[in-house]
Scaffold this motif. Sequence first.
Motif, PDB file in Angstrom:
ATOM      1  N   GLN A   1       1.099  11.852  -0.224  1.00 26.84           N
ATOM      2  CA  GLN A   1       2.006  11.994   0.910  1.00 26.84           C
ATOM      3  C   GLN A   1       2.772  13.273   0.742  1.00 26.84           C
TER       4      GLN A   1
ATOM      5  N   GLU B   1       7.761  10.811   2.226  1.00 23.87           N
ATOM      6  CA  GLU B   1       7.419  10.250   3.521  1.00 23.87           C
ATOM      7  C   GLU B   1       8.569  10.448   4.498  1.00 23.87           C
TER       8      GLU B   1
ATOM      9  N   THR C   1       0.844  -1.173   0.000  1.00 20.30           N
ATOM     10  CA  THR C   1       0.000   0.000   0.000  1.00 20.30           C
ATOM     11  C   THR C   1       0.890   1.238   0.000  1.00 20.30           C
TER      12      THR C   1
ATOM     13  N   PRO D   1       0.312   4.947  -0.610  1.00 19.55           N
ATOM     14  CA  PRO D   1      -0.686   5.955  -0.907  1.00 19.55           C
ATOM     15  C   PRO D   1      -0.144   7.044  -1.831  1.00 19.55           C
TER      16      PRO D   1
ATOM     17  N   SER E   1       1.596   4.178   4.346  1.00 17.35           N
ATOM     18  CA  SER E   1       2.285   3.115   3.606  1.00 17.35           C
ATOM     19  C   SER E   1       2.556   1.971   4.582  1.00 17.35           C
ATOM     20  N   LEU E   2       2.927   0.816   4.016  1.00 15.52           N
ATOM     21  CA  LEU E   2       3.207  -0.328   4.887  1.00 15.52           C
ATOM     22  C   LEU E   2       4.309   0.013   5.891  1.00 15.52           C
ATOM     23  N   GLY E   3       5.342   0.718   5.416  1.00 21.11           N
ATOM     24  CA  GLY E   3       6.444   1.094   6.301  1.00 21.11           C
ATOM     25  C   GLY E   3       5.976   1.966   7.454  1.00 21.11           C
ATOM     26  N   MET E   4       5.074   2.919   7.153  1.00 24.45           N
ATOM     27  CA  MET E   4       4.564   3.801   8.206  1.00 24.45           C
ATOM     28  C   MET E   4       3.714   3.026   9.199  1.00 24.45           C
ATOM     29  N   ARG E   5       2.908   2.087   8.688  1.00 22.64           N
ATOM     30  CA  ARG E   5       2.095   1.266   9.605  1.00 22.64           C
ATOM     31  C   ARG E   5       2.989   0.454  10.524  1.00 22.64           C
TER      32      ARG E   5
END
Lengths: 294, 299
Positions: A7, A31, A2, A4, B130-134
Amino acid sequence: MTTPATQTSPNSPTSSGAPAAAHPNVSAKAESALPTVAKMPSRLPGERPTTGIPFSRLTRVELRKQLDTRAGRWLIIAIGLVIGAALAINFFTDGGEHSFEDYLSATMLPTAIILPVIGILAVTSEWSQRTGLVTFALEPRRTRVAMAKLVSALLIGVAAFVLAFALAALVHQAAITFRGIDGDWSVGGLVVLGAGLYVLLGLMQGVAFGALFRNTPAAIVVYFVLPTVWGILGGLISWLDTPSKWLDMNRTMQPLFGGDLTGEQWAQLGTSVAVWVVLPLVVGIALLRRAEVK
Amino acid sequence: MITVERLTKRYGPFTAVDDISFEVKPGLVTGFLGPNGAGKTTAMRIMAGLTPPTSGTATVLGRPYSALPNPGRHVGVLLDASAQHAGRTGREVLSLGAALMGIDKSRVAEMLDVVGLTDKEAGRKVRNYSLGMRQRLGIAHALLGDPEVMILDEPANGLDPAGIRWMRDLLRGFAGEGGTVLLSSHLLNEIERVADELIVIGNGTIVAHGTKDELLAGAGTLVRSTDDDALMGALAEGSLVSRRTATGGLQVEAEPLEVGRVAAAKGIVLTELRGGDTRGLEEMFLELTSGSAREEVAA
């Protein structure tokens, strides 16, 4: 994966040291990044707790969880809108000439119909959104979690009931003041009890059905369809008439609004509540205790 | 300290976890390594009290997880970073956790800072992460209650190489202060950079357990030649145990010197001869992976 599309965060002070765009072929990420040097979290002061999470705290958090999502907020807003519309209709039709009881039922009906969805979601979202992985890891005593959900849902119910009652009174008074109707404040104690039960039992049933199915669409559909189908069958098939008198909550609650109940009618009300609210709640919590959280 | 004893979990005819026992010691980072579907996640969910085992026990800090008072203050659990309500902001997720554990709100800001999530990102809904942020949010959540034990399922998933290094530093620091860490991964090179001790699981059973050094020392010798069949026969004559590896060549339970002598005596041309290094573990791991892959095809 995922990733997004939106950002936009600028680098924060904490991430300014990150090796972003270290490679010329890698475009700078929008990010934030982890700090280059891992910062150890500080130690929390005091001893580690030796007592469990108090029920009041658990209930407070569950209450917040029921209201901090869009679904929760919109359900509340929807109830407000429908109540507003119902009151407006009473206010503007027939010169506003309706009793306080009429206004009251106009506010209670939408409240009692929509509010149980909050009870359903309180349980099912733990599975559909998979937050149960966190919730039940932080409080493994699941019966307490279920009870906290029930109590917090009932607190919302009480608040909604009080608000709906107040709004009905306000608009009825407004009709007296501005539309010059005579006003009829008479309201039976049983009617108020009936309205309160209508709202609160619905919420309890919602929590119960949520726990039974742990799946949002299934719980919502069964919650709304099953009693209706049962009510229709009870009305159509003659030999179902007697069981339906005891087991159809829509029928057993009716006498409350008439303002007078016989002993048998109380027994019928109690039986239907036991079958539609207490039993699903007990079975639902038993299932919830054993269910695997994935 | 995590103790797992004779733990078994069956789903109908399928055995996800098959009679496993091990101990995860404080002061060390223990890697839980195995291919996808090996039973890592199931075992970890049982440790965290989320899945009832069919038989056996798992205790954390000497008690079953469900008997821990306010467990978030003792054990940091991250089982799936995506298991968060998509409609809550990152800050709300942490705030709910802090409120339930009964710790000060200031801890939320501190944890966001530790994992480098900015103010603005913390105010965004998790669905936009994003997956990294999660993953970083999940690690922040696991650290929230200042735990003694961390149980992390695939925490490096979605982190970039710099992030993996960051996590290694963090977990090393945590273990250095006496904490217990169990982290799983299906990637050998990811876990060997972080872990001191390794538990390797395949098809629900423990296939290897020891310190990284022990496992590497036990890797024997890897040898390739122009005629592996002949070499295998020659080794067997010298009563050296060898077997074919998944990637070609032979794995021999002996020192390279002995293997070289046998080959020289028989005049077999060697193309590769080396002692056990990470490759040994990797061979074992690859075989495990291909083994379970074959089973999947057969089933």
